[in-house]
Design a protein around this motif. Structure first.
Motif, PDB file in Angstrom:
ATOM      1  N   VAL A  92       0.880  -1.167   0.000  1.00 10.29           N
ATOM      2  CA  VAL A  92       0.000   0.000   0.000  1.00 10.29           C
ATOM      3  C   VAL A  92       0.916   1.215   0.000  1.00 10.29           C
ATOM      4  O   VAL A  92       1.560   1.522   1.013  1.00 10.29           O
ATOM      5  N   ASN A  93       1.011   1.891  -1.144  1.00 11.60           N
ATOM      6  CA  ASN A  93       1.918   3.042  -1.200  1.00 11.60           C
ATOM      7  C   ASN A  93       1.250   4.290  -0.638  1.00 11.60           C
ATOM      8  O   ASN A  93       0.089   4.262  -0.212  1.00 11.60           O
ATOM      9  N   SER A  94       1.987   5.407  -0.643  1.00 10.52           N
ATOM     10  CA  SER A  94       1.521   6.623   0.030  1.00 10.52           C
ATOM     11  C   SER A  94       0.296   7.249  -0.619  1.00 10.52           C
ATOM     12  O   SER A  94      -0.372   8.080   0.004  1.00 10.52           O
ATOM     13  N   SER A  95      -0.015   6.865  -1.850  1.00  3.78           N
ATOM     14  CA  SER A  95      -1.183   7.436  -2.522  1.00  3.78           C
ATOM     15  C   SER A  95      -2.401   6.516  -2.453  1.00  3.78           C
ATOM     16  O   SER A  95      -3.442   6.822  -3.018  1.00  3.78           O
ATOM     17  N   MET A  96      -2.256   5.380  -1.760  1.00  2.71           N
ATOM     18  CA  MET A  96      -3.322   4.382  -1.711  1.00  2.71           C
ATOM     19  C   MET A  96      -3.957   4.303  -0.324  1.00  2.71           C
ATOM     20  O   MET A  96      -3.349   4.664   0.681  1.00  2.71           O
ATOM     21  N   LEU A  97      -5.179   3.818  -0.296  1.00  3.58           N
ATOM     22  CA  LEU A  97      -5.834   3.407   0.935  1.00  3.58           C
ATOM     23  C   LEU A  97      -5.790   1.878   0.995  1.00  3.58           C
ATOM     24  O   LEU A  97      -5.659   1.226  -0.047  1.00  3.58           O
ATOM     25  N   PRO A  98      -5.901   1.291   2.180  1.00  3.81           N
ATOM     26  CA  PRO A  98      -5.927  -0.168   2.254  1.00  3.81           C
ATOM     27  C   PRO A  98      -6.974  -0.809   1.348  1.00  3.81           C
ATOM     28  O   PRO A  98      -6.722  -1.872   0.763  1.00  3.81           O
ATOM     29  N   ALA A  99      -8.126  -0.153   1.200  1.00  5.09           N
ATOM     30  CA  ALA A  99      -9.182  -0.702   0.343  1.00  5.09           C
ATOM     31  C   ALA A  99      -8.734  -0.820  -1.105  1.00  5.09           C
ATOM     32  O   ALA A  99      -9.219  -1.692  -1.846  1.00  5.09           O
ATOM     33  N   ASP A 100      -7.778   0.033  -1.526  1.00  2.53           N
ATOM     34  CA  ASP A 100      -7.246  -0.051  -2.888  1.00  2.53           C
ATOM     35  C   ASP A 100      -6.460  -1.344  -3.092  1.00  2.53           C
ATOM     36  O   ASP A 100      -6.261  -1.784  -4.223  1.00  2.53           O
ATOM     37  N   ALA A 101      -6.006  -1.942  -1.991  1.00  2.00           N
ATOM     38  CA  ALA A 101      -5.288  -3.211  -2.061  1.00  2.00           C
ATOM     39  C   ALA A 101      -6.179  -4.376  -1.621  1.00  2.00           C
ATOM     40  O   ALA A 101      -5.699  -5.459  -1.319  1.00  2.00           O
ATOM     41  N   GLY A 102      -7.479  -4.115  -1.578  1.00  2.00           N
ATOM     42  CA  GLY A 102      -8.431  -5.161  -1.223  1.00  2.00           C
ATOM     43  C   GLY A 102      -8.452  -5.499   0.252  1.00  2.00           C
ATOM     44  O   GLY A 102      -8.863  -6.602   0.636  1.00  2.00           O
ATOM     45  N   CYS A 103      -8.047  -4.553   1.105  1.00  6.21           N
ATOM     46  CA  CYS A 103      -7.945  -4.825   2.544  1.00  6.21           C
ATOM     47  C   CYS A 103      -8.647  -3.744   3.369  1.00  6.21           C
ATOM     48  O   CYS A 103      -8.715  -2.582   2.986  1.00  6.21           O
ATOM     49  N   ILE A 104      -9.157  -4.155   4.517  1.00  5.33           N
ATOM     50  CA  ILE A 104      -9.660  -3.236   5.530  1.00  5.33           C
ATOM     51  C   ILE A 104      -9.052  -3.665   6.853  1.00  5.33           C
ATOM     52  O   ILE A 104      -8.999  -4.857   7.167  1.00  5.33           O
ATOM     53  N   VAL A 105      -8.567  -2.695   7.635  1.00  9.51           N
ATOM     54  CA  VAL A 105      -7.889  -2.999   8.895  1.00  9.51           C
ATOM     55  C   VAL A 105      -8.654  -2.355  10.063  1.00  9.51           C
ATOM     56  O   VAL A 105      -9.034  -1.187   9.992  1.00  9.51           O
ATOM     57  N   HIS A 106      -8.866  -3.151  11.115  1.00 13.88           N
ATOM     58  CA  HIS A 106      -9.521  -2.642  12.320  1.00 13.88           C
ATOM     59  C   HIS A 106      -8.722  -3.002  13.554  1.00 13.88           C
ATOM     60  O   HIS A 106      -7.950  -3.961  13.569  1.00 13.88           O
ATOM     61  N   ASN A 107      -8.941  -2.231  14.611  1.00  8.95           N
ATOM     62  CA  ASN A 107      -8.303  -2.474  15.885  1.00  8.95           C
ATOM     63  C   ASN A 107      -9.113  -3.477  16.714  1.00  8.95           C
ATOM     64  O   ASN A 107     -10.303  -3.653  16.491  1.00  8.95           O
ATOM     65  N   ILE A 108      -8.463  -4.132  17.665  1.00  7.50           N
ATOM     66  CA  ILE A 108      -9.128  -5.107  18.533  1.00  7.50           C
ATOM     67  C   ILE A 108     -10.335  -4.481  19.254  1.00  7.50           C
ATOM     68  O   ILE A 108     -11.451  -5.024  19.230  1.00  7.50           O
ATOM     69  N   ASP A 109     -10.135  -3.332  19.897  1.00  7.57           N
ATOM     70  CA  ASP A 109     -11.241  -2.709  20.641  1.00  7.57           C
ATOM     71  C   ASP A 109     -12.367  -2.255  19.728  1.00  7.57           C
ATOM     72  O   ASP A 109     -13.517  -2.218  20.156  1.00  7.57           O
ATOM     73  N   THR A 110     -12.053  -1.879  18.513  1.00  6.03           N
ATOM     74  CA  THR A 110     -13.104  -1.506  17.561  1.00  6.03           C
ATOM     75  C   THR A 110     -14.013  -2.701  17.319  1.00  6.03           C
ATOM     76  O   THR A 110     -15.239  -2.565  17.238  1.00  6.03           O
ATOM     77  N   MET A 111     -13.438  -3.879  17.186  1.00  9.68           N
ATOM     78  CA  MET A 111     -14.228  -5.093  16.960  1.00  9.68           C
ATOM     79  C   MET A 111     -15.100  -5.423  18.181  1.00  9.68           C
ATOM     80  O   MET A 111     -16.235  -5.852  18.044  1.00  9.68           O
ATOM     81  N   VAL A 112     -14.537  -5.202  19.353  1.00  5.01           N
ATOM     82  CA  VAL A 112     -15.322  -5.459  20.587  1.00  5.01           C
ATOM     83  C   VAL A 112     -16.507  -4.515  20.642  1.00  5.01           C
ATOM     84  O   VAL A 112     -17.630  -4.921  20.957  1.00  5.01           O
TER      85      VAL A 112
END
Length: 270
Positions: free
Chosen positions: A250-270
Protein backbone atom coordinates in the motif's frame (compact mmCIF):
# COMPACT_ATOMS: atom_id res chain seq x y z
CA UNK A 1 7.41 -16.05 10.13
CA UNK A 2 5.17 -13.25 8.84
CA UNK A 3 6.92 -9.90 8.92
CA UNK A 4 8.04 -6.87 6.90
CA UNK A 5 11.40 -5.44 5.89
CA UNK A 6 13.05 -3.16 8.44
CA UNK A 7 11.69 -2.21 11.83
CA UNK A 8 13.21 -1.90 15.30
CA UNK A 9 13.06 -3.71 18.65
CA UNK A 10 12.38 -1.21 21.44
CA UNK A 11 12.10 -2.14 25.12
CA UNK A 12 8.63 -3.66 25.52
CA UNK A 13 7.74 -3.05 29.17
CA UNK A 14 4.67 -5.30 28.80
CA UNK A 15 5.37 -7.12 32.08
CA UNK A 16 4.11 -4.09 34.02
CA UNK A 17 0.47 -4.74 33.08
CA UNK A 18 0.13 -7.81 30.86
CA UNK A 19 -1.06 -10.00 33.75
CA UNK A 20 -3.46 -7.40 35.17
CA UNK A 21 -7.10 -8.23 34.43
CA UNK A 22 -9.47 -5.64 32.98
CA UNK A 23 -11.45 -3.91 35.73
CA UNK A 24 -14.68 -1.92 35.52
CA UNK A 25 -14.16 1.72 36.42
CA UNK A 26 -17.02 4.13 37.10
CA UNK A 27 -16.03 7.74 36.34
CA UNK A 28 -16.60 10.37 39.02
CA UNK A 29 -17.42 14.08 38.87
CA UNK A 30 -18.29 16.10 35.78
CA UNK A 31 -17.83 14.39 32.41
CA UNK A 32 -16.70 16.45 29.40
CA UNK A 33 -17.59 15.17 25.92
CA UNK A 34 -15.73 17.05 23.15
CA UNK A 35 -17.78 17.24 19.96
CA UNK A 36 -14.56 16.66 17.99
CA UNK A 37 -13.21 13.37 19.31
CA UNK A 38 -13.02 11.69 15.92
CA UNK A 39 -11.64 12.43 12.47
CA UNK A 40 -14.03 14.51 10.36
CA UNK A 41 -16.73 17.06 11.11
CA UNK A 42 -17.60 17.82 14.76
CA UNK A 43 -20.79 16.24 16.05
CA UNK A 44 -23.80 18.50 16.69
CA UNK A 45 -25.36 18.52 20.19
CA UNK A 46 -28.97 17.29 20.44
CA UNK A 47 -29.29 18.07 24.15
CA UNK A 48 -29.36 21.42 25.94
CA UNK A 49 -28.35 22.76 29.31
CA UNK A 50 -30.56 21.36 32.06
CA UNK A 51 -31.52 18.17 30.21
CA UNK A 52 -31.33 14.90 32.14
CA UNK A 53 -29.57 12.07 30.26
CA UNK A 54 -28.94 8.37 30.73
CA UNK A 55 -25.75 6.40 30.15
CA UNK A 56 -25.80 5.22 26.55
CA UNK A 57 -28.07 8.03 25.41
CA UNK A 58 -27.10 9.83 22.22
CA UNK A 59 -26.19 13.41 23.06
CA UNK A 60 -24.69 14.57 19.74
CA UNK A 61 -25.27 13.58 16.11
CA UNK A 62 -22.73 13.24 13.30
CA UNK A 63 -22.12 16.58 11.59
CA UNK A 64 -21.46 15.08 8.14
CA UNK A 65 -20.65 11.83 6.34
CA UNK A 66 -17.20 11.62 7.93
CA UNK A 67 -18.33 12.20 11.52
CA UNK A 68 -19.71 10.19 14.42
CA UNK A 69 -22.52 10.23 16.96
CA UNK A 70 -21.56 10.72 20.61
CA UNK A 71 -23.25 9.03 23.57
CA UNK A 72 -23.18 9.74 27.30
CA UNK A 73 -21.28 7.28 29.49
CA UNK A 74 -23.01 8.31 32.74
CA UNK A 75 -26.43 9.49 33.83
CA UNK A 76 -26.91 13.04 35.05
CA UNK A 77 -27.76 16.58 33.99
CA UNK A 78 -26.28 18.63 31.14
CA UNK A 79 -24.37 21.33 32.98
CA UNK A 80 -23.04 23.29 30.01
CA UNK A 81 -22.23 23.26 26.31
CA UNK A 82 -19.05 25.27 25.96
CA UNK A 83 -15.46 25.21 24.67
CA UNK A 84 -13.13 23.05 26.78
CA UNK A 85 -9.40 22.41 26.53
CA UNK A 86 -8.50 18.99 25.11
CA UNK A 87 -5.37 16.86 25.21
CA UNK A 88 -4.37 18.26 21.81
CA UNK A 89 -4.04 21.72 23.35
CA UNK A 90 -7.02 23.19 21.50
CA UNK A 91 -10.39 24.35 22.79
CA UNK A 92 -13.26 22.27 21.44
CA UNK A 93 -17.00 22.78 21.85
CA UNK A 94 -18.02 20.21 24.44
CA UNK A 95 -21.01 18.87 26.34
CA UNK A 96 -20.47 18.86 30.12
CA UNK A 97 -22.58 16.39 32.12
CA UNK A 98 -22.86 16.55 35.89
CA UNK A 99 -22.59 12.91 36.94
CA UNK A 100 -25.43 11.99 39.34
CA UNK A 101 -23.58 8.86 40.49
CA UNK A 102 -26.54 6.59 39.69
CA UNK A 103 -25.20 5.27 36.35
CA UNK A 104 -28.73 4.65 35.07
CA UNK A 105 -28.67 3.56 31.43
CA UNK A 106 -30.86 3.23 28.41
CA UNK A 107 -32.48 -0.17 27.84
CA UNK A 108 -29.72 -1.86 25.84
CA UNK A 109 -31.56 -5.17 25.61
CA UNK A 110 -34.55 -3.54 23.96
CA UNK A 111 -32.26 -2.08 21.30
CA UNK A 112 -30.57 -5.36 20.35
CA UNK A 113 -31.73 -6.62 16.96
CA UNK A 114 -28.96 -8.96 15.79
CA UNK A 115 -27.73 -9.16 12.21
CA UNK A 116 -29.71 -12.11 10.86
CA UNK A 117 -31.76 -11.08 7.86
CA UNK A 118 -30.32 -7.56 7.92
CA UNK A 119 -29.13 -5.92 4.73
CA UNK A 120 -25.69 -4.38 4.34
CA UNK A 121 -27.26 -0.92 4.63
CA UNK A 122 -29.08 -1.82 7.85
CA UNK A 123 -25.92 -3.19 9.48
CA UNK A 124 -23.95 -0.08 8.50
CA UNK A 125 -26.74 2.13 9.85
CA UNK A 126 -26.60 0.29 13.19
CA UNK A 127 -22.82 0.73 13.38
CA UNK A 128 -23.20 4.43 12.63
CA UNK A 129 -25.98 4.81 15.21
CA UNK A 130 -23.72 3.26 17.85
CA UNK A 131 -21.11 5.97 17.21
CA UNK A 132 -18.30 3.44 16.74
CA UNK A 133 -14.93 4.88 15.70
CA UNK A 134 -11.51 3.33 15.23
CA UNK A 135 -9.95 2.65 18.64
CA UNK A 136 -6.39 2.35 17.37
CA UNK A 137 -5.78 6.08 17.83
CA UNK A 138 -7.05 7.87 14.72
CA UNK A 139 -10.74 7.87 15.67
CA UNK A 140 -11.91 7.29 12.09
CA UNK A 141 -15.70 6.68 11.94
CA UNK A 142 -16.09 2.92 11.49
CA UNK A 143 -19.18 3.04 9.29
CA UNK A 144 -17.21 5.18 6.81
CA UNK A 145 -14.26 2.77 6.72
CA UNK A 146 -16.73 -0.06 6.10
CA UNK A 147 -18.21 1.76 3.08
CA UNK A 148 -15.60 1.44 0.30
CA UNK A 149 -16.67 2.18 -3.26
CA UNK A 150 -16.69 -1.49 -4.24
CA UNK A 151 -17.24 -3.92 -1.34
CA UNK A 152 -16.84 -6.92 -3.66
CA UNK A 153 -13.10 -6.26 -4.19
CA UNK A 154 -12.31 -6.53 -0.47
CA UNK A 155 -10.43 -9.80 0.01
CA UNK A 156 -9.24 -9.40 3.59
CA UNK A 157 -10.50 -7.85 6.79
CA UNK A 158 -7.51 -7.68 9.13
CA UNK A 159 -7.83 -7.20 12.88
CA UNK A 160 -4.71 -5.57 14.30
CA UNK A 161 -3.77 -7.57 17.39
CA UNK A 162 -0.06 -6.82 17.16
CA UNK A 163 -0.03 -4.07 19.83
CA UNK A 164 3.62 -3.42 18.99
CA UNK A 165 4.03 -0.22 21.01
CA UNK A 166 5.98 -0.38 24.29
CA UNK A 167 3.97 -0.77 27.52
CA UNK A 168 0.51 -1.12 25.93
CA UNK A 169 -1.38 -4.30 26.86
CA UNK A 170 -5.08 -3.37 26.64
CA UNK A 171 -5.62 -5.20 23.34
CA UNK A 172 -3.76 -8.21 24.74
CA UNK A 173 -6.11 -8.40 27.72
CA UNK A 174 -9.13 -8.05 25.42
CA UNK A 175 -7.96 -10.97 23.29
CA UNK A 176 -7.50 -13.16 26.36
CA UNK A 177 -10.56 -12.13 28.36
CA UNK A 178 -13.13 -11.38 25.62
CA UNK A 179 -12.14 -13.33 22.49
CA UNK A 180 -15.79 -14.03 21.75
CA UNK A 181 -16.44 -10.31 21.39
CA UNK A 182 -13.35 -9.77 19.22
CA UNK A 183 -14.39 -12.52 16.82
CA UNK A 184 -18.09 -11.67 17.08
CA UNK A 185 -17.34 -8.13 15.93
CA UNK A 186 -15.24 -9.44 13.05
CA UNK A 187 -18.06 -11.81 12.11
CA UNK A 188 -20.44 -8.85 11.77
CA UNK A 189 -17.94 -6.97 9.59
CA UNK A 190 -17.45 -10.00 7.33
CA UNK A 191 -21.20 -10.03 6.62
CA UNK A 192 -20.58 -6.76 4.76
CA UNK A 193 -17.91 -8.26 2.50
CA UNK A 194 -19.02 -11.57 0.96
CA UNK A 195 -15.65 -12.27 -0.70
CA UNK A 196 -13.44 -11.46 2.29
CA UNK A 197 -11.56 -13.65 4.74
CA UNK A 198 -10.99 -12.51 8.30
CA UNK A 199 -7.45 -12.42 9.70
CA UNK A 200 -6.59 -11.72 13.32
CA UNK A 201 -2.90 -10.75 13.23
CA UNK A 202 -1.01 -11.16 16.52
CA UNK A 203 2.72 -10.80 17.29
CA UNK A 204 4.46 -13.91 18.57
CA UNK A 205 5.20 -12.36 21.98
CA UNK A 206 1.52 -13.04 22.82
CA UNK A 207 1.32 -16.86 22.69
CA UNK A 208 -1.56 -17.06 25.17
CA UNK A 209 -3.73 -14.72 23.09
CA UNK A 210 -2.90 -16.65 19.91
CA UNK A 211 -3.88 -19.92 21.57
CA UNK A 212 -7.20 -18.58 22.90
CA UNK A 213 -8.17 -17.06 19.55
CA UNK A 214 -7.14 -20.13 17.53
CA UNK A 215 -9.23 -22.42 19.74
CA UNK A 216 -12.31 -20.26 19.22
CA UNK A 217 -11.74 -19.81 15.49
CA UNK A 218 -11.34 -23.54 14.92
CA UNK A 219 -14.61 -24.31 16.69
CA UNK A 220 -16.86 -21.51 15.43
CA UNK A 221 -15.42 -19.38 12.62
CA UNK A 222 -14.14 -21.29 9.56
CA UNK A 223 -14.00 -18.04 7.54
CA UNK A 224 -11.33 -16.64 9.84
CA UNK A 225 -7.71 -17.40 10.65
CA UNK A 226 -5.23 -16.32 13.33
CA UNK A 227 -1.82 -15.29 11.98
CA UNK A 228 1.32 -15.25 14.13
CA UNK A 229 3.72 -12.45 13.21
CA UNK A 230 7.30 -11.68 14.16
CA UNK A 231 7.49 -9.26 17.08
CA UNK A 232 8.87 -6.00 15.75
CA UNK A 233 7.95 -2.31 15.75
CA UNK A 234 5.97 -0.96 13.85
CA UNK A 235 4.22 -4.24 13.00
CA UNK A 236 0.91 -2.61 13.96
CA UNK A 237 1.21 0.14 11.33
CA UNK A 238 -1.42 -0.41 8.66
CA UNK A 239 0.91 -0.76 5.67
CA UNK A 240 3.33 -3.07 7.48
CA UNK A 241 0.49 -5.19 8.83
CA UNK A 242 -1.06 -5.59 5.38
CA UNK A 243 2.26 -6.53 3.75
CA UNK A 244 3.17 -9.05 6.46
CA UNK A 245 -0.19 -10.85 6.20
CA UNK A 246 -1.07 -10.55 2.50
CA UNK A 247 2.14 -9.63 0.67
CA UNK A 248 0.35 -6.60 -0.78
CA UNK A 249 1.92 -3.14 -0.91
CA UNK A 250 0.00 0.00 0.00
CA UNK A 251 1.92 3.04 -1.20
CA UNK A 252 1.52 6.62 0.03
CA UNK A 253 -1.18 7.44 -2.52
CA UNK A 254 -3.32 4.38 -1.71
CA UNK A 255 -5.83 3.41 0.93
CA UNK A 256 -5.93 -0.17 2.25
CA UNK A 257 -9.18 -0.70 0.34
CA UNK A 258 -7.25 -0.05 -2.89
CA UNK A 259 -5.29 -3.21 -2.06
CA UNK A 260 -8.43 -5.16 -1.22
CA UNK A 261 -7.94 -4.83 2.54
CA UNK A 262 -9.66 -3.24 5.53
CA UNK A 263 -7.89 -3.00 8.89
CA UNK A 264 -9.52 -2.64 12.32
CA UNK A 265 -8.30 -2.47 15.89
CA UNK A 266 -9.13 -5.11 18.53
CA UNK A 267 -11.24 -2.71 20.64
CA UNK A 268 -13.10 -1.51 17.56
CA UNK A 269 -14.23 -5.09 16.96
CA UNK A 270 -15.32 -5.46 20.59
Amino acid sequence: MLTFKGGIHPFEGKELSEDKEIIAYLPKGDLVYPLSQHIGAPAKPIVKRGDCVLAGQKIAEAGGFVSAHIHASVSGKVKAIEPRLTASGTRVESIVIENDGKYESVDYEAQKTGTEGKSREEILAAIKEAGIVGMGGAGFPTHVKLSPKNPDVIDYVLVNGSECEPYLTSDYRRMIEEPDKVLGGLDIVLKLFPNAKGIIAVEDNKPKAIEVLKDLVSSKYPHMQVNKMKTKYPEGAERQLIFANTGRYVNSSMLPADAGCIVHNIDTMV
